[in-house]
Design a protein around this motif. Structure first.
Motif, short mmCIF file in Angstrom:
data_model
loop_
_atom_site.label_atom_id
_atom_site.label_comp_id
_atom_site.label_asym_id
_atom_site.label_seq_id
_atom_site.Cartn_x
_atom_site.Cartn_y
_atom_site.Cartn_z
N ALA A 108 8.41 -1.97 7.93
CA ALA A 108 7.78 -1.39 6.74
C ALA A 108 6.76 -2.33 6.12
N SER A 109 7.01 -3.63 6.21
CA SER A 109 6.09 -4.61 5.63
C SER A 109 4.78 -4.72 6.39
N GLN A 110 4.78 -4.25 7.66
CA GLN A 110 3.60 -4.38 8.51
C GLN A 110 2.71 -3.14 8.53
N LEU A 111 3.09 -2.11 7.80
CA LEU A 111 2.28 -0.89 7.77
C LEU A 111 0.91 -1.16 7.16
N THR A 112 -0.12 -0.63 7.77
CA THR A 112 -1.47 -0.80 7.25
C THR A 112 -1.72 0.21 6.13
N ARG A 113 -2.82 0.04 5.45
CA ARG A 113 -3.21 0.97 4.39
C ARG A 113 -3.37 2.38 4.95
N ALA A 114 -3.98 2.49 6.12
CA ALA A 114 -4.16 3.80 6.77
C ALA A 114 -2.83 4.41 7.19
N ASN A 115 -1.92 3.58 7.72
CA ASN A 115 -0.59 4.07 8.08
C ASN A 115 0.12 4.67 6.87
N CYS A 116 0.05 3.95 5.75
CA CYS A 116 0.72 4.39 4.51
C CYS A 116 0.14 5.73 4.03
N ALA A 117 -1.17 5.84 4.09
CA ALA A 117 -1.82 7.09 3.66
C ALA A 117 -1.41 8.25 4.57
N GLN A 148 0.25 10.70 -9.45
CA GLN A 148 -0.69 9.67 -9.87
C GLN A 148 -0.36 9.08 -11.24
N ARG A 149 0.44 9.77 -12.03
CA ARG A 149 0.80 9.28 -13.36
C ARG A 149 2.21 8.69 -13.38
N PHE A 150 2.74 8.32 -12.23
CA PHE A 150 4.12 7.83 -12.13
C PHE A 150 4.40 6.66 -13.07
N LEU A 151 3.47 5.73 -13.17
CA LEU A 151 3.69 4.55 -14.01
C LEU A 151 3.52 4.84 -15.50
N LYS A 152 3.04 6.04 -15.83
CA LYS A 152 2.76 6.37 -17.23
C LYS A 152 3.78 7.33 -17.84
N HIS A 153 4.31 8.26 -17.02
CA HIS A 153 5.21 9.25 -17.61
C HIS A 153 6.65 8.75 -17.61
N HIS A 154 7.51 9.55 -18.23
CA HIS A 154 8.94 9.20 -18.32
C HIS A 154 9.80 10.19 -17.55
N GLY A 155 9.32 10.56 -16.37
CA GLY A 155 10.09 11.43 -15.50
C GLY A 155 9.46 12.77 -15.27
N PHE A 156 8.71 13.27 -16.27
CA PHE A 156 8.10 14.59 -16.17
C PHE A 156 6.63 14.48 -16.54
N SER A 203 0.81 -1.22 0.00
CA SER A 203 0.00 0.00 0.00
C SER A 203 0.85 1.27 0.00
N MET A 204 2.14 1.15 0.35
CA MET A 204 2.97 2.35 0.44
C MET A 204 3.22 2.99 -0.92
N PRO A 205 3.63 2.22 -1.95
CA PRO A 205 3.77 2.85 -3.27
C PRO A 205 2.47 3.44 -3.78
N VAL A 206 1.36 2.77 -3.50
CA VAL A 206 0.05 3.26 -3.93
C VAL A 206 -0.26 4.60 -3.24
N MET A 257 -6.62 8.08 1.02
CA MET A 257 -7.17 6.72 0.99
C MET A 257 -8.26 6.58 -0.07
N LYS A 258 -9.04 7.63 -0.26
CA LYS A 258 -10.06 7.61 -1.31
C LYS A 258 -9.40 7.56 -2.69
N GLU A 259 -8.33 8.34 -2.86
CA GLU A 259 -7.62 8.36 -4.14
C GLU A 259 -6.95 7.02 -4.41
N MET A 260 -6.50 6.35 -3.37
CA MET A 260 -5.81 5.06 -3.51
C MET A 260 -6.70 4.01 -4.15
N ARG A 261 -8.01 4.17 -4.04
CA ARG A 261 -8.94 3.20 -4.62
C ARG A 261 -8.86 3.17 -6.13
N PHE A 262 -8.28 4.21 -6.72
CA PHE A 262 -8.23 4.30 -8.18
C PHE A 262 -6.81 4.23 -8.74
N ILE A 263 -5.85 3.89 -7.87
CA ILE A 263 -4.46 3.77 -8.28
C ILE A 263 -4.11 2.28 -8.44
#
Length: 233
Positions: A166-175, A67-75, A56-59, A204-210
């Motif tokens: 870091a592996s034990q962080l919850t979704r809320a912790n990450c947000a 939000q476009r990290f996986l789509k753009h090429h740096g910019f 959940s941390m990268p999300v 957390m609401k935005e994470m639902r669409f990432i």
């Protein structure tokens, strides 16, 4: 000198594709600031592989920062245009730095807003986008970014503020961690203000669409989003 600069920087970026980043310029700058203020030295940093960080941390950081990290090429040119228009009409300035740009700044440069630093930031952003995978950029970002006073990286903030790995962080912790990133010295994920709590829920609401962050060599499935929810195309 020019040839030496390009050769050395390319070699360093190539090496850091595989070598963990244990120290950054900002860490030394903060230690110098602590020394000048007669404060106790504090530097908490534990490098961990991306596979040992809550999925959940990268999300969360994509939802909050890029939000476009996986789509753009740096910019993200759409975000740059939007920020430019906003800044012309408002006193409160809006930034448009991507996770790639922030990683370049964190690892290779110093804080500041000069044209020289921004130019170098763009140069290193191009290099890491060419030589590193998105997974490596995210791994370095999550391990090197400042997340509190003397705290750098996800595992350190997980231990200091949440009493877990870091592996034990919850979704809320990450947000909540992501909510502090605009100014981790002002905002705290350990003792969040009402503003931080509201920002956490908004993220957390935005994470639902990432999309869930893909593993190395894995394609992104646009239907799979945080929490295992599927959305229609």
């Amino acid at each position: 000198m020019v040839v030496a600069f390009f050769a050395s920087t390319i070699l360093v970026v190539a090496a850091l594709r595989f070598i963990p980043v244990y120290f950054t310029p900002l860490m030394f700058i903060r230690l110098a600031e602590q020394h000048s203020a007669d404060k106790e030295f504090k530097l908490k940093h534990h490098w961990v592989p991306l596979t040992e960080i809550s999925p959940s941390m990268p999300v969360a950081v994509m939802a909050s920062e890029d939000q476009r990290f996986l789509k753009h090429h740096g910019f993200d040119y759409h975000a740059i245009e939007k920020a430019a228009i906003h800044n012309l009409e408002n006193k409160k300035k809006l930034g448009a730095s991507t996770i790639s740009q922030q990683t370049a700044k964190n690892v290779f440069l110093w804080p500041g807003r000069s044209w020289v630093r921004k130019g170098l930031e763009a140069y290193f952003t191009v290099l890491i986008e060419l030589m590193w995978s998105k997974q490596r950029i995210m791994e370095v970002y999550l391990n090197s970014i400042e997340m509190g006073d003397g705290i750098y990286g996800v595992d350190a903030v997980a231990k200091e503020h949440f009493g877990c790995n870091a592996s034990q962080l919850t979704r809320a912790n990450c947000a909540l961690i992501a909510a502090t990133l605009p100014n981790p010295l002002k905002f705290s994920s350990k003792n969040p203000s009402d503003y931080m709590v509201k920002r956490k829920f908004r993220i957390m609401k935005e994470m639902r669409f990432i999309p869930l962050f893909p593993r190395e060599g894995q394609d992104v499935d646009p239907r799979t989003v945080d929490g295992g929810i599927y959305k229609k195309k």
